[in-house]
Design a protein around this motif. Structure first.
Motif, mmCIF file in Angstrom:
data_model
loop_
_atom_site.group_PDB
_atom_site.id
_atom_site.type_symbol
_atom_site.label_atom_id
_atom_site.label_comp_id
_atom_site.label_asym_id
_atom_site.label_seq_id
_atom_site.Cartn_x
_atom_site.Cartn_y
_atom_site.Cartn_z
ATOM 1 N N LEU A 767 0.918 -1.030 -0.218
ATOM 2 C CA LEU A 767 0.143 0.134 0.094
ATOM 3 C C LEU A 767 0.874 1.596 0.030
ATOM 4 O O LEU A 767 0.400 2.426 -0.587
ATOM 5 N N GLU A 768 2.096 1.240 0.355
ATOM 6 C CA GLU A 768 3.113 2.238 0.431
ATOM 7 C C GLU A 768 3.267 2.772 -1.130
ATOM 8 O O GLU A 768 3.686 3.934 -1.379
ATOM 9 N N GLY A 769 2.891 1.675 -2.138
ATOM 10 C CA GLY A 769 3.396 2.138 -3.256
ATOM 11 C C GLY A 769 2.106 2.729 -4.222
ATOM 12 O O GLY A 769 2.116 2.907 -5.373
ATOM 13 N N GLY A 774 -4.510 11.990 -11.323
ATOM 14 C CA GLY A 774 -5.716 12.823 -11.661
ATOM 15 C C GLY A 774 -6.737 12.813 -10.686
ATOM 16 O O GLY A 774 -7.900 12.649 -10.781
ATOM 17 N N GLY A 775 -6.188 12.659 -9.320
ATOM 18 C CA GLY A 775 -7.233 12.331 -8.030
ATOM 19 C C GLY A 775 -7.589 11.227 -7.792
ATOM 20 O O GLY A 775 -8.448 11.028 -6.956
ATOM 21 N N VAL A 776 -7.004 9.996 -8.503
ATOM 22 C CA VAL A 776 -7.454 8.661 -8.323
ATOM 23 C C VAL A 776 -6.401 7.933 -7.888
ATOM 24 O O VAL A 776 -5.218 7.807 -8.356
ATOM 25 N N LYS A 777 -6.393 7.150 -6.994
ATOM 26 C CA LYS A 777 -5.466 6.269 -6.191
ATOM 27 C C LYS A 777 -5.507 5.235 -7.160
ATOM 28 O O LYS A 777 -6.424 4.317 -7.471
ATOM 29 N N VAL A 778 -3.931 4.812 -7.520
ATOM 30 C CA VAL A 778 -3.889 3.683 -8.306
ATOM 31 C C VAL A 778 -2.457 2.987 -7.610
ATOM 32 O O VAL A 778 -1.432 3.585 -7.129
ATOM 33 N N LEU A 779 -2.968 1.738 -7.619
ATOM 34 C CA LEU A 779 -2.016 0.622 -7.126
ATOM 35 C C LEU A 779 -1.570 -0.211 -8.275
ATOM 36 O O LEU A 779 -2.330 -1.047 -8.563
ATOM 37 N N ALA A 780 -0.303 -0.239 -8.585
ATOM 38 C CA ALA A 780 0.277 -1.194 -9.435
ATOM 39 C C ALA A 780 1.495 -2.079 -9.034
ATOM 40 O O ALA A 780 2.598 -1.419 -8.703
ATOM 41 N N LYS A 781 1.070 -3.331 -8.695
ATOM 42 C CA LYS A 781 2.404 -3.955 -8.024
ATOM 43 C C LYS A 781 2.591 -5.511 -8.646
ATOM 44 O O LYS A 781 1.639 -6.254 -9.061
ATOM 45 N N LYS A 782 3.520 -5.938 -8.707
ATOM 46 C CA LYS A 782 3.907 -7.609 -9.005
ATOM 47 C C LYS A 782 3.894 -8.330 -7.608
ATOM 48 O O LYS A 782 4.368 -7.688 -6.665
ATOM 49 N N SER A 804 -11.207 3.531 -2.165
ATOM 50 C CA SER A 804 -11.582 3.986 -3.501
ATOM 51 C C SER A 804 -10.171 4.106 -4.292
ATOM 52 O O SER A 804 -9.204 4.690 -3.982
ATOM 53 N N GLY A 805 -10.256 3.433 -5.679
ATOM 54 C CA GLY A 805 -9.192 3.538 -6.514
ATOM 55 C C GLY A 805 -9.029 2.258 -7.660
ATOM 56 O O GLY A 805 -10.257 1.622 -7.694
ATOM 57 N N THR A 824 -13.004 0.335 -7.924
ATOM 58 C CA THR A 824 -14.057 0.515 -7.078
ATOM 59 C C THR A 824 -15.129 1.051 -7.593
ATOM 60 O O THR A 824 -15.059 1.797 -8.634
ATOM 61 N N ASP A 825 -16.197 0.617 -7.097
ATOM 62 C CA ASP A 825 -17.778 1.068 -7.760
ATOM 63 C C ASP A 825 -17.800 2.436 -7.888
ATOM 64 O O ASP A 825 -18.392 2.863 -9.169
ATOM 65 N N ASP A 826 -17.312 3.225 -7.161
ATOM 66 C CA ASP A 826 -17.678 4.859 -7.237
ATOM 67 C C ASP A 826 -16.963 5.440 -8.745
ATOM 68 O O ASP A 826 -16.929 6.568 -9.012
ATOM 69 N N LEU A 827 -16.068 4.624 -9.142
ATOM 70 C CA LEU A 827 -15.069 5.055 -10.407
ATOM 71 C C LEU A 827 -15.480 4.514 -11.675
ATOM 72 O O LEU A 827 -15.142 4.664 -12.599
ATOM 73 N N LEU A 828 -16.881 3.455 -11.405
ATOM 74 C CA LEU A 828 -17.507 3.158 -12.681
ATOM 75 C C LEU A 828 -18.710 4.262 -13.082
ATOM 76 O O LEU A 828 -19.085 5.177 -12.379
#
Length: 880
Positions: A767-769, A774-782, A804-805, A824-828
């Motif tokens: 989660l530290e990554g 643009g105001g959207v939390k994005v987590l991209a991990k291997k 949210s993200g 997450t549903d709020d971004l649909l």
């Protein structure tokens, strides 16, 4: 005169003219893979016209159930929009098989309309094929119709063909002028106008030629007659009405719909269209289900489902949101049961099918409307105004949301529909449907067999009383051609004058055995009956030479015949037991019996419970132990058999005389198969499988006699082996296995707890990554996971943590790349997981997709895993 009275008057008239009244055949055509449904009166007589079968009569009259809602003849989309189009209708017809011809057909047709029905002579016109001078002369001179009311038309309108080749001939149509106030109302309106003023009543087909592959017409030695007149249309004319829907054949249904919807028929054209659709479709639904068709996703079942859902949709347009078609179909039964008594017998069954499908459609429609809403939101988000054709088709095909319904919903929001794309997808579906059902009937009769029948060749079956007989060889067939002789090593088909071999038919496998003489031996691998009264023995010549005309001895393999007989009698007991346990709605939907096993398909809506299966098996074995005599009655008039309550087998065609098989007071069926003499001969009956084969159709497979004994013995052996492996006695197996499974559950709990601790440790670092795009939390991990399910579980836990993200995960399992996107549903519908993963998958040489909120993909290029994650981020940046 009511519609029923018109039908009866027609049939009685032709009976007086020495025609035999023949019952309507099923809506499912027999031995005709070119047809989806019976669509004309001549379909059941096609074999007679082609010379493939003979009837005891040369004149026939029928009121034939017909359906035109699929294949070449498809009136479905026009129903409701006009006053005369229907899916289901009855076709009145009279037929001559090489007996009378044009003059008599024309005279009888004219007499019935003008004398029996009292139609005005001045209003009637006729058309003829412009080259058919004979018909023109008969109408003018023998009937007395003025020449200016006899219209000659071309081949397109007035020449009928059964197919590209075969019987064909000119036709003549009797037409009524309904008056200048009907139809287009133009001064130039004529008999060739497509409006309703000049209405075709009766088509008289004069089959007088045989067309070959080159198109050459050769006169038939025995010309025949095939006529057809729609009951609904002639009833409207007789009752002085301009719409078929105003006749007594439809009006009670229309009044019922009006009462339910509180809509008055005739006050609003849009509502009237919906009411007409419901009235027509209720009749089609009732008769299709009554003839053994159930709603499904392919072939005939697909057509029924479309008709039922189209009617249900039109009910919703009228404000009928709860199931209602079962009520209108119940009314159809009331109206038609006198002419079709089987409707009354099957009432409860067919109404339960209709109600069940209506309820299912309501659920499907709700999910379809949800998809439509998501698609609208997606289009708005990217500023597009047209809903794609493939989306419309999916809503229509899978969820039953019609094009008109979608149009009504989206028009108010300023959106358009890709109508061209929709119709293209529809056409592709029609092509797929045609491929599916073509051949779904029985195979067409081989040309060689037709020639044998036409030459008068017949086989007498003596196998009910003996398994051995002597007979001359009538014909030999090799590689699809008639031959004079066959030699050792040849695969050959043999026709004899008489035979003890049962030819495959009625759901029973053909016999095996030997045909031999002093000069040859033929091993018979199977016998078949491609047409009535002709048995073909298929085998391999293993010794000597066989010639046409040789006298041979035919020997059926005794052991296999007896085993087949056990299975056949057990099948009759199975139907009795199923009806006893599940209810009277159970009807046979297909069966097959062989020496090895029996298979029985039947109508039922849900999987059978273990208790139900046990009870069915108990009932059958109870009757076996009672050792009940199996009585067989030959050559009983079919009417008498039906009055006794004999059950007809699904899809089977019967003659005027039938064979009845009676098992005590428990089973009485029309059946031409072979049976055991006493139920005790069966020994044991064991059900081995029960499952679904189509919507509303279940299948049971079972064993009898030695095969059942072997099955039980093998089960006991396996049980003993399991007991040995888990170190328990056979009586303690269940207790020991339960203990092992409980221990396994405890171990699984421990594993899950350890995984949870491991996730907590990993997720803190992961989660530290999180980055902000643009105001959207994005987590991209291997991540390290074992399989796709592990990746999904990990993503679900991260989703709870992130709030949210968008989560992009990548891992490697067994040398392959695993990718996942979770939103997450709020971004649909601003972001779509399926579209993001599609781009990521391309990078690693894979593909994938999924829902807007979650999608998965796989790939082969492990070294590009990090690049795939970066691609996902770039797609998000482009949307943020």
């Amino acid at each position: 005169m009511t519609g029923s009275e018109v039908r009866e008057k027609f049939l009685q008239y032709f009976e007086k003219k020495r025609h035999v009244r023949v019952e309507s055949s099923s809506l499912i055509p027999k031995q005709d893979p070119t047809l989806l449904f019976t669509n004309a009166g001549m379909v059941q007589f096609k074999g007679v016209f082609l010379g493939e079968e003979a009837r005891r009569y040369k004149r026939a009259t029928t009121s034939q159930k017909c359906l035109r809602a699929g294949g070449k003849h498809n009136d479905l989309e026009n129903v409701g929009k006009t006053t005369r189009h229907h899916t289901f209708f009855e076709m009145l017809g009279n037929f001559s098989f090489g007996d009378y011809f044009k003059k008599e057909a024309i005279e009888m047709g004219w007499e019935f309309l003008t004398k029996e029905l009292s139609l005005s002579v001045e209003k009637l016109w006729v058309t003829v094929f412009r080259e058919d001078d004979e018909a023109h002369t008969i109408w003018r001179d023998a009937i007395g119709i003025p020449a200016d009311r006899i219209v000659g038309l071309g081949e397109k309108d007035n020449f009928w063909s059964m197919g590209d080749t075969g019987p064909c001939g000119p036709c003549s149509e009797i037409i009524i002028d309904q008056g200048a106030e009907v139809g287009c109302r133009r001064d130039t309106c004529s008999i060739e106008c497509g409006c309703d003023r000049f209405l075709e009543l009766w088509n008289l087909v004069f089959m007088q030629f045989d067309r070959d592959q080159k198109g050459t017409l050769t006169p038939l030695p025995k010309p025949s007659i095939d006529t057809g007149m729609g009951l609904e249309r002639i009833s409207a004319v007789v009752q002085g009405l301009k719409s078929n829907y105003e006749t007594d054949l439809f009006l009670p249904i229309i009044h019922e719909v009006g009462e339910m919807s509180q809509k008055r028929f005739g006050s609003d054209e849009s509502d009237d269209t919906s009411v007409r659709v419901i009235a027509d479709h209720s009749r089609a639904i009732t008769f299709l289900i009554n003839d053994g068709i159930l709603p499904g996703n392919e072939g005939r079942g697909y057509v029924l489902r479309r008709i039922l859902r189209r009617a249900s949709y039109h009910g919703k347009r009228l404000g009928l949101h709860d199931p209602f078609l079962y009520r209108t179909c119940n009314l159809v039964v009331d109206m038609m049961q006198e002419a079709y008594p089987d409707l009354k017998r099957n009432r409860n069954y067919l109404l339960s099918v209709v109600k069940s499908e209506e309820e299912r459609f309501s659920d499907t429609l709700d999910s379809g409307l949800k998809i439509l809403h998501e698609e609208k939101e997606r289009l708005k988000a990217v500023n597009l105004k047209v809903i794609p054709g493939d989306v419309i088709f999916k809503l229509y095909d899978t969820h039953g949301v019609t094009f008109d319904f979608i149009s009504d919903i989206v028009q108010a929001e300023g959106l358009a529909l890709d109508e061209v794309g929709f119709h293209q997808a529809m056409e592709e579906q029609r092509q797929r449907s045609r491929q599916f059902w073509k051949g779904s009937g029985e195979e067409q009769v081989n040309e060689v067999y037709k020639n044998l029948v036409n030459s008068g060749m017949k086989t007498s079956f003596v196998g009910y009383t003996t398994l051995t007989s002597t007979s001359p060889v009538l014909a030999l067939i090799r590689d699809g051609r008639m031959v004079e002789k066959a030699q050792a090593g040849d695969t050959v088909e043999i026709v004899t004058e008489k035979t003890p071999f049962y030819g495959e038919s009625g759901g029973q496998a053909g016999d095996n055995g030997v045909i031999e003489s002093t000069s040859c031996t033929v091993e018979i691998e199977g016998a078949m009956k491609p047409v009535p009264d002709l048995v073909i023995h298929k085998g391999r010549l293993i010794r000597g030479e066989l010639k046409a005309g040789d006298v041979v001895t035919l020997k059926v393999e005794d052991k296999k015949r007896k085993a087949t007989a056990l299975n056949h009698t057990a099948t009759h007991l199975l139907q009795y037991a199923l009806r006893k346990v599940l209810g009277d709605h159970v009807h046979q939907a297909g069966s097959f019996v062989s020496p090895e096993r029996l298979r029985f398909d039947f109508n039922h809506f849900s999987p059978m419970t273990e208790r139900e299966l046990d009870r069915v098996e108990e009932l059958i074995n109870e009757k076996i132990r009672e050792n009940i005599p199996v009585d067989i009655f030959d050559e009983i008039p079919i009417k008498k058999a039906q009055n006794l309550g004999a059950t007809a087998l699904f899809g089977e065609k019967y003659g005027e005389k039938v064979r009845v098989v009676k098992v005590g007071d428990y089973s009485l069926e029309l059946c031409g198969g072979t049976h055991t003499h006493m139920t005790g001969d069966i020994g044991l009956m064991k059900i081995v499988t029960e499952g679904g084969v189509a919507a509303g159709v279940r299948r049971i497979e079972a064993l009898t006699g030695h095969e059942a004994f072997t099955f039980v013995r093998e089960k006991e052996k396996k049980l003993a082996e399991i007991a040995q492996r888990i170190k328990a006695s056979p009586s303690d197996i269940v207790q020991k296995v339960t203990k092992i499974l409980n221990e396994q559950k405890e171990l699984q709990k421990e594993i899950s707890a350890l995984k949870g601790k491991l996730f907590t440790r990993q997720s803190g670092d992961i989660l530290e990554g999180i980055r902000d795009i643009g105001g959207v939390k994005v987590l991209a991990k291997k991540v390290e996971v074992a399989d796709p399910k592990g990746l999904r579980d990990f993503a679900d836990r991260l989703k709870e943590k992130i709030g949210s993200g968008i989560i992009l995960l990548a891992g490697v399992s067994e040398g392959k790349v695993l990718l996942l996107v979770r939103i997450t549903d709020d971004l649909l519908p601003r972001f779509h997981a399926g579209r993001i993963i599609s781009e990521m998958a391309k990078v690693v040489g894979g593909s994938g997709g999924g829902r807007p909120d979650m999608a998965q993909a796989g790939g082969k290029t492990v070294e590009k895993l990090e690049e795939a994650l970066k691609t996902g981020i770039r797609v998000i940046e482009g949307k943020a």
